[in-house]
Scaffold this active site. Structure first.
Site, PDB file in Angstrom:
ATOM      1  N   ILE A   1       0.959  -1.165  -0.015  1.00 50.15           N
ATOM      2  CA  ILE A   1       0.153   0.112   0.035  1.00 50.15           C
ATOM      3  C   ILE A   1       0.920   1.214   0.286  1.00 50.15           C
ATOM      4  O   ILE A   1       1.520   1.654   1.092  1.00 50.15           O
ATOM      5  CB  ILE A   1      -1.014   0.243   1.139  1.00 50.15           C
ATOM      6  N   PRO A   2       1.175   1.402  -1.483  1.00 51.98           N
ATOM      7  CA  PRO A   2       1.858   2.220  -0.991  1.00 51.98           C
ATOM      8  C   PRO A   2       2.068   3.550  -1.135  1.00 51.98           C
ATOM      9  O   PRO A   2       1.833   5.002  -1.253  1.00 51.98           O
ATOM     10  CB  PRO A   2       2.324   2.949  -2.773  1.00 51.98           C
ATOM     11  N   CYS A   3       1.964   4.561   1.008  1.00 51.16           N
ATOM     12  CA  CYS A   3       2.320   5.468   1.469  1.00 51.16           C
ATOM     13  C   CYS A   3       3.356   6.836   0.831  1.00 51.16           C
ATOM     14  O   CYS A   3       2.970   7.741   0.969  1.00 51.16           O
ATOM     15  CB  CYS A   3       2.086   5.210   2.351  1.00 51.16           C
ATOM     16  N   HIS A   4       4.418   6.195  -0.248  1.00 45.26           N
ATOM     17  CA  HIS A   4       5.210   6.668  -0.203  1.00 45.26           C
ATOM     18  C   HIS A   4       4.602   7.697  -1.540  1.00 45.26           C
ATOM     19  O   HIS A   4       5.124   8.938  -1.848  1.00 45.26           O
ATOM     20  CB  HIS A   4       6.744   5.845  -0.996  1.00 45.26           C
ATOM     21  N   ARG A   5       3.370   7.283  -1.766  1.00 43.66           N
ATOM     22  CA  ARG A   5       2.978   7.965  -3.309  1.00 43.66           C
ATOM     23  C   ARG A   5       1.874   8.834  -3.015  1.00 43.66           C
ATOM     24  O   ARG A   5       1.433   9.684  -3.447  1.00 43.66           O
ATOM     25  CB  ARG A   5       2.554   7.051  -4.378  1.00 43.66           C
TER      26      ARG A   5
END
Length: 183
Positions: free
Chosen positions: A138-142
């Site tokens: 779940i790409p929270c870096h995005r």
């Protein structure tokens, strides 16, 4: 009924450091752990998940996908592989919406809140991101600040920038995401 399946972990070396995956034997992923300076990931896993043992094999399908992702491959992880027990309501909606942000693109905290029908809820989205149990999948870096700046990330801002750059996101001279990448 108590689930007595063994917890297994796998450490994946990568350009950002070791990434840890903890899963139930023959079951779903429980957690993704990012490297932190001065902290042994193995010790952190064994402390947080007492009784967890290292994976004796190369890992399951999610592990293989994570290795490919960290090597730069375009991977679309499935939410079906994740254990969402105890995560519901707004948090689950935020994590699901974040998962839909495509590689090479970012969204602001406020934009993600608006997409969920919660205008002005950027801080609440940020709080969910801070507790994301499945970073990278779940790409929270995005998710970035309203001005394109990199705000908050469990692995640190240099790691967030490196992950976004690996995905093709470009930055201006002030280290803000170029507007062309923001949806």
């Amino acid at each position: 009924m108590i689930d007595s399946r063994l917890l297994i972990y796998h450490l994946i070396p990568s350009f950002i450091g070791e990434v840890g995956l903890v899963r139930k034997e023959g079951g779903s992923l429980q957690r993704v752990l990012l490297p932190r300076n001065g902290v042994s990931l193995r010790e952190s896993i064994e402390e947080s998940f007492p009784g967890a043992v290292p994976d004796a094999e190369d890992g399951d399908a999610v592990c293989m996908q994570m290795k490919a992702f960290l090597a730069g491959s375009k991977i679309q992880f499935s939410l079906d592989d994740l254990d969402f027990a105890g995560i519901g309501g707004f948090a689950r909606r935020v994590l699901t919406a974040d998962h839909a942000i495509p590689r090479g693109r970012v969204m602001t905290y406020g934009g993600l809140a608006e997409r969920l029908g919660v205008p002005g809820g950027g801080r609440a989205v940020g709080n969910v991101m801070a507790r994301n149990p499945f970073p990278l999948i779940i790409p929270c870096h995005r998710v970035v600040g309203s001005d394109g700046r990199l705000n908050g990330f469990g692995g640190g801002l240099p790691m967030k920038r490196a992950l976004l750059a690996m995905e093709g996101v470009a930055f201006d001279g002030r280290d803000r995401v170029l507007p062309v990448h923001i949806i």
